[in-house]
Scaffold this motif. Structure first.
Motif, mmCIF file in Angstrom:
data_model
loop_
_atom_site.group_PDB
_atom_site.id
_atom_site.type_symbol
_atom_site.label_atom_id
_atom_site.label_comp_id
_atom_site.label_asym_id
_atom_site.label_seq_id
_atom_site.Cartn_x
_atom_site.Cartn_y
_atom_site.Cartn_z
ATOM 1 N N THR A 1 0.836 -1.205 0.000
ATOM 2 C CA THR A 1 0.000 0.000 0.000
ATOM 3 C C THR A 1 0.870 1.253 0.000
ATOM 4 N N PHE A 2 1.921 1.235 0.798
ATOM 5 C CA PHE A 2 2.855 2.363 0.824
ATOM 6 C C PHE A 2 3.484 2.575 -0.549
ATOM 7 N N LEU A 3 3.930 1.489 -1.181
ATOM 8 C CA LEU A 3 4.570 1.593 -2.495
ATOM 9 C C LEU A 3 3.576 2.091 -3.545
ATOM 10 N N ARG A 4 2.354 1.581 -3.504
ATOM 11 C CA ARG A 4 1.326 2.003 -4.461
ATOM 12 C C ARG A 4 0.960 3.477 -4.261
ATOM 13 N N SER A 5 0.853 3.882 -3.012
ATOM 14 C CA SER A 5 0.528 5.275 -2.729
ATOM 15 C C SER A 5 1.616 6.197 -3.253
ATOM 16 N N GLN B 1 -4.021 -1.094 -11.940
ATOM 17 C CA GLN B 1 -3.083 -0.580 -10.931
ATOM 18 C C GLN B 1 -3.847 0.086 -9.780
ATOM 19 N N GLN B 2 -4.919 0.837 -10.108
ATOM 20 C CA GLN B 2 -5.730 1.471 -9.070
ATOM 21 C C GLN B 2 -6.480 0.426 -8.248
ATOM 22 N N ALA B 3 -7.052 -0.567 -8.933
ATOM 23 C CA ALA B 3 -7.783 -1.633 -8.239
ATOM 24 C C ALA B 3 -6.853 -2.424 -7.328
ATOM 25 N N SER B 4 -5.627 -2.685 -7.797
ATOM 26 C CA SER B 4 -4.653 -3.433 -6.998
ATOM 27 C C SER B 4 -4.228 -2.643 -5.772
ATOM 28 N N ALA B 5 -4.126 -1.318 -5.909
ATOM 29 C CA ALA B 5 -3.752 -0.483 -4.764
ATOM 30 C C ALA B 5 -4.826 -0.536 -3.682
ATOM 31 N N ILE B 6 -6.099 -0.414 -4.079
ATOM 32 C CA ILE B 6 -7.200 -0.516 -3.124
ATOM 33 C C ILE B 6 -7.216 -1.900 -2.482
ATOM 34 N N ALA B 7 -7.014 -2.939 -3.297
ATOM 35 C CA ALA B 7 -7.016 -4.315 -2.785
ATOM 36 C C ALA B 7 -5.909 -4.528 -1.761
ATOM 37 N N ALA B 8 -4.737 -3.956 -2.010
ATOM 38 C CA ALA B 8 -3.629 -4.101 -1.065
ATOM 39 C C ALA B 8 -3.969 -3.460 0.274
ATOM 40 N N ALA B 9 -4.528 -2.247 0.236
ATOM 41 C CA ALA B 9 -4.892 -1.565 1.476
ATOM 42 C C ALA B 9 -5.959 -2.342 2.246
ATOM 43 N N LEU B 10 -6.945 -2.865 1.529
ATOM 44 C CA LEU B 10 -7.998 -3.638 2.184
ATOM 45 C C LEU B 10 -7.468 -4.970 2.707
ATOM 46 N N VAL C 1 5.363 -4.427 -7.733
ATOM 47 C CA VAL C 1 4.833 -3.103 -8.074
ATOM 48 C C VAL C 1 5.486 -2.575 -9.346
ATOM 49 N N ARG C 2 6.807 -2.730 -9.442
ATOM 50 C CA ARG C 2 7.516 -2.243 -10.637
ATOM 51 C C ARG C 2 7.047 -2.964 -11.888
ATOM 52 N N ILE C 3 6.879 -4.280 -11.786
ATOM 53 C CA ILE C 3 6.447 -5.057 -12.945
ATOM 54 C C ILE C 3 5.053 -4.641 -13.393
ATOM 55 N N SER C 4 4.161 -4.359 -12.438
ATOM 56 C CA SER C 4 2.775 -4.027 -12.784
ATOM 57 C C SER C 4 2.678 -2.769 -13.637
ATOM 58 N N HIS C 5 3.630 -1.869 -13.504
ATOM 59 C CA HIS C 5 3.598 -0.632 -14.281
ATOM 60 C C HIS C 5 4.226 -0.805 -15.663
ATOM 61 N N ARG C 6 4.762 -1.986 -15.933
ATOM 62 C CA ARG C 6 5.390 -2.228 -17.229
ATOM 63 C C ARG C 6 4.592 -3.196 -18.094
ATOM 64 N N LEU C 7 3.530 -3.765 -17.533
ATOM 65 C CA LEU C 7 2.733 -4.742 -18.266
ATOM 66 C C LEU C 7 1.396 -4.140 -18.669
#
Length: 278
Positions: free
Chosen positions: A70-74, A189-198, A248-254
């Motif tokens: 969550t920290f990394l996504r934020s 990426q947005q959905a994954s960020a919310i999912a991580a926090a939850l 997190v890094r990979i998700s922004h490249r796919l």
């Protein structure tokens, strides 16, 4: 298997859990539970406690990995804090219900529920993909509309379901939250960020429930506090914190499409491994 081999399984499983947590927001539970379902019987844990220990330990590791993710996504700008605030209370309610249910059910029932739910999520994802493909062939637009904040009733239903299944199975939020938010127009990426926090919310709430619920259980292995197995938690938490930044890094490249098929493949692997471990 030797003690060193068991701990290597923990470290590797934790690394993969961190990777998928960063990539999909899963919290790592779908990796950790199958790994422990295999490793704990090799250490002589009685069958009746295997699934409870696997899920309780998974939830504790999930809290660490999800919080870090969550920290990394934020930091990357993926996290929609306003939407997160709207979903937290329903997820907390579902988490309480799921933790209570998990403590009451026998291990065999938990395993069957886990397998059935993962199988359902695979079918659901494929159906949604098929609908999108048909829409594209008929000239409809896919993924072009701005995200639409779900209604209060929809958020309540999805949030309670997310918390309940995540706590009951130690699986985190993504298996419900990611498809739900993508259908509302949010990027993966947005959905994954919310999912991580939850997933962090589920991890701390349900993990505490499993820990307390197992305090009176007999025949638990040495190093356990309730249904939390500390040696596995330590090894997996270290591995998970190593794998999360890479995910997190990979998700922004796919592309969205590649991430969908990776997510689906991951669910299939989890389903097969859990089936074979039984």
């Amino acid at each position: 298997m030797s003690g060193a081999g068991i701990y290597l399984i923990y470290l590797l499983a934790g690394t993969v859990a961190g990777l998928v947590s960063g990539l999909f927001g899963l919290g790592g539970g779908l990796t950790i539970v199958p790994a422990l379902a295999v490793a704990l019987p090799l250490q002589g844990v009685v069958p009746g406690h295997v699934m409870h220990l696997a899920i309780g330990t998974s939830l504790a590791v999930m809290f660490c990995t999800a919080l870090y993710t969550t920290f990394l996504r934020s930091r990357c700008g993926d996290l929609d804090w306003a939407l997160l605030r709207r979903l937290i209370l329903p997820v907390m309610l579902g988490t309480v219900l799921g933790a209570f249910g998990g403590g009451m059910l026998p291990g065999t029932a938990l395993r069957i529920f886990f397998l059935c739910f993962v199988g359902y999520m695979i079918i659901r994802a494929l159906r949604r993909r098929l609908v999108e493909s048909r829409t594209a062939r008929t000239g409809g637009a896919i993924g072009e509309a701005s995200p639409v904040v779900p209604s209060r009733v929809s958020r309540l239903t999805a949030g309670v379901t997310t918390g309940f299944t995540g706590a009951l199975l130690g699986a985190g939020a993504a298996i419900v939250t990611v498809p739900y938010l993508q259908s509302a127009g949010y990027r993966i990426q947005q959905a994954s960020a919310i999912a991580a926090a939850l997933s962090a919310v589920i991890g701390i709430g349900a993990g505490t429930g499993y820990l307390l619920g197992g305090l009176g259980a007999g025949e638990l292995p040495a190093g356990s506090i309730g249904f939390l197995y500390l040696p596995a938690f330590a090894g997996m938490a270290v591995g998970a914190l190593l794998g999360s930044p890479l995910g997190v890094r990979i998700s922004h490249r796919l592309s969205e499409s590649i991430q969908f098929w990776l997510f689906l493949a991951y669910l299939v692997i989890v389903l097969v491994s859990m089936s074979l471990s039984g």
